[in-house]
Write a protein that holds these residues in place. Sequence first.
Motif, mmCIF file in Angstrom:
data_model
loop_
_atom_site.group_PDB
_atom_site.id
_atom_site.type_symbol
_atom_site.label_atom_id
_atom_site.label_comp_id
_atom_site.label_asym_id
_atom_site.label_seq_id
_atom_site.Cartn_x
_atom_site.Cartn_y
_atom_site.Cartn_z
ATOM 1 N N ASP A 181 -37.514 27.264 27.159
ATOM 2 C CA ASP A 181 -36.485 26.299 26.778
ATOM 3 C C ASP A 181 -35.531 26.105 27.951
ATOM 4 O OD1 ASP A 181 -34.538 28.396 26.764
ATOM 5 O OD2 ASP A 181 -35.013 28.846 24.674
ATOM 6 N N ARG A 182 -34.576 25.180 27.823
ATOM 7 C CA ARG A 182 -33.743 24.827 28.955
ATOM 8 C C ARG A 182 -32.876 25.992 29.437
ATOM 9 N NH1 ARG A 182 -33.755 19.923 30.679
ATOM 10 N NH2 ARG A 182 -31.719 20.134 31.673
ATOM 11 N N SER A 183 -32.464 26.838 28.531
ATOM 12 C CA SER A 183 -31.630 27.978 28.927
ATOM 13 C C SER A 183 -32.381 28.930 29.852
ATOM 14 C CB SER A 183 -31.130 28.726 27.692
ATOM 15 O OG SER A 183 -32.218 29.317 26.987
ATOM 16 N N GLU A 184 -33.707 28.940 29.750
ATOM 17 C CA GLU A 184 -34.519 29.831 30.580
ATOM 18 C C GLU A 184 -34.842 29.242 31.943
ATOM 19 O OE1 GLU A 184 -37.483 32.288 27.887
ATOM 20 O OE2 GLU A 184 -37.491 30.186 27.238
ATOM 21 N N LEU A 185 -34.437 28.001 32.185
ATOM 22 C CA LEU A 185 -34.771 27.329 33.436
ATOM 23 C C LEU A 185 -33.691 27.467 34.507
ATOM 24 C CD1 LEU A 185 -36.245 23.993 32.020
ATOM 25 C CD2 LEU A 185 -37.495 26.014 32.784
ATOM 26 N N LYS A 186 -32.560 28.055 34.151
ATOM 27 C CA LYS A 186 -31.427 28.078 35.081
ATOM 28 C C LYS A 186 -31.711 28.858 36.352
ATOM 29 C CE LYS A 186 -27.925 27.509 31.468
ATOM 30 N NZ LYS A 186 -26.776 28.117 30.760
ATOM 31 N N THR A 211 -41.252 19.638 36.110
ATOM 32 C CA THR A 211 -40.133 18.846 35.577
ATOM 33 C C THR A 211 -40.610 17.756 34.629
ATOM 34 O OG1 THR A 211 -40.213 17.218 37.382
ATOM 35 C CG2 THR A 211 -38.807 19.165 37.707
ATOM 36 N N MET A 212 -41.913 17.502 34.609
ATOM 37 C CA MET A 212 -42.558 16.395 33.887
ATOM 38 C C MET A 212 -42.284 15.036 34.536
ATOM 39 S SD MET A 212 -44.560 16.991 31.108
ATOM 40 C CE MET A 212 -44.263 15.975 29.669
ATOM 41 N N MET A 213 -41.682 15.040 35.746
ATOM 42 C CA MET A 213 -41.543 13.776 36.460
ATOM 43 C C MET A 213 -42.911 13.223 36.832
ATOM 44 S SD MET A 213 -39.830 11.298 37.610
ATOM 45 C CE MET A 213 -38.100 11.662 37.739
ATOM 46 N N ASN A 214 -43.858 14.113 37.110
ATOM 47 C CA ASN A 214 -45.201 13.645 37.434
ATOM 48 C C ASN A 214 -45.746 12.752 36.326
ATOM 49 O OD1 ASN A 214 -47.330 13.756 39.393
ATOM 50 N ND2 ASN A 214 -48.527 14.956 37.937
ATOM 51 N N ASP A 301 -35.220 15.551 25.373
ATOM 52 C CA ASP A 301 -34.094 16.438 25.665
ATOM 53 C C ASP A 301 -34.536 17.624 26.518
ATOM 54 O OD1 ASP A 301 -32.268 14.902 24.241
ATOM 55 O OD2 ASP A 301 -32.699 15.934 22.346
ATOM 56 N N ARG A 302 -35.730 18.106 26.256
ATOM 57 C CA ARG A 302 -36.275 19.230 27.042
ATOM 58 C C ARG A 302 -36.778 18.748 28.401
ATOM 59 N NH1 ARG A 302 -38.345 21.712 30.225
ATOM 60 N NH2 ARG A 302 -39.608 23.603 30.144
ATOM 61 N N PHE A 303 -37.514 17.660 28.424
ATOM 62 C CA PHE A 303 -38.081 17.125 29.669
ATOM 63 C C PHE A 303 -37.336 15.848 30.043
ATOM 64 C CE2 PHE A 303 -41.669 19.420 27.640
ATOM 65 C CZ PHE A 303 -41.909 20.359 28.635
ATOM 66 N N ARG A 304 -36.167 15.998 30.625
ATOM 67 C CA ARG A 304 -35.290 14.858 30.871
ATOM 68 C C ARG A 304 -35.864 13.891 31.914
ATOM 69 N NH1 ARG A 304 -29.672 15.755 32.225
ATOM 70 N NH2 ARG A 304 -29.385 13.768 31.157
ATOM 71 N N GLU A 345 -33.022 17.345 38.151
ATOM 72 C CA GLU A 345 -32.671 16.364 37.119
ATOM 73 C C GLU A 345 -31.288 15.775 37.374
ATOM 74 O OE1 GLU A 345 -34.934 18.587 33.365
ATOM 75 O OE2 GLU A 345 -32.758 18.563 33.516
ATOM 76 N N GLU A 346 -30.356 16.628 37.719
ATOM 77 C CA GLU A 346 -28.986 16.174 37.956
ATOM 78 C C GLU A 346 -28.935 15.145 39.078
ATOM 79 O OE1 GLU A 346 -24.719 17.930 39.586
ATOM 80 O OE2 GLU A 346 -26.268 19.333 38.898
#
Length: 383
Positions: A181-186, A211-214, A301-304, A345-346
């Motif tokens: 989840d997102r908290s684990e990606l920091k 990131t799922m941008m691909n 929300d997970r894969f922004r 993402e930012e």
Amino acid sequence: MKKISLLGATGSIGTQTLEVIASHPDKFQLEALSIGKNIELGLKQIIEYKPKLVSVQFKEDYDKLLKEVPNTVKLMYGNEGIEEVAANNDADILVNAVLGSVGLRPTLSAIRAGKTIAIANKETLVTAGHIVTSEAKKYNTQLLPVDSEHSAIFQCLQGERLKEVEKLILTASGGSFRDKDRSELKNVTVDDALNHPNWSMGAKITIDSATMMNKGLEVIEAHWLFDMSYEKIDVLLHQESIIHSMVEFMDGSVIAQLGTPDMKVPIQFALTYPERLQLEGKKRLNLSEIGKLHFSKPSFDRFRCLDFAFEAGRKGGSYPTVLNAANEQAVSLFLEGEISFLQIEEAIERTLDEHTYIASPSLEVIQDIDFQTRQLVKTLMVK
């Protein structure tokens, strides 16, 4: 005998393309290739495959190779060199396997020279799909997809009518962090991100997969390749990477292309189309061994980055160029240890927010936006 030019010979797709060529010496002949930074591997490829024309990225590499390559090889460098390889007079097919928007101008050169394009460089269609597809129609040039997902859709559409398509369904493995989840990606590291569960790919594509941008870039690419609205393109998480994509038709029928994860399959199909050849050494799909296949809907929300891509694609114009350039620069900064994983993402979001929309950018405007976007990402993210 099909004669081939290859851009990006030392990358993942490039090396596998050369393996396909080597496995069918009676079918394929390499005429020209371009090399990026891996000059040592490039020299081995030149000696083994004996192309007539070679281009390198930098003048210093040109000077070095000039002393090493056989005198039968014409050596060039820079933009002029890569465009010469792309439009090579002796080649029938261009395989565009370079990474990033650098593949755009060579693709246009090849189109105008009447070459069939086997395209693995998704950024070309993402940044300038309106220009590339227009030029392909003008010069009656065929764009054959090499990405596994687009090749799968292309195969599913053989003998079918586009007007009867209800939906294109791109499958996605979810990348290195699909179970986090997102908290684990920091605090994930570059090495963590490069550990893809299914595919062996280059660093940039592997990060994009994480990131799922691909997948987002593939959505935009599918829009242009198959002339399909974004409302008719969907993404489905499929962790086994056995179904490479699907097409749903208006009567409810769904056609899927299946196979074990192996990029040589779509590469070879693009080179041999409309025929197929034996692929030596490939592990065959055995569904009884696999037993189950799993599917789920990706969360925006997970894969922004996937959300950013759909939004940029729907807005169109200059937004996909900004999306791609911001992502390329941010991924580069991440790989260099300058920013964290979530800051990719930012960077993309902040850059898209600051962009002023241009409806139908010219090639020159696209290249200027690309440059300015990269500079902005550096300014925003590197303190």
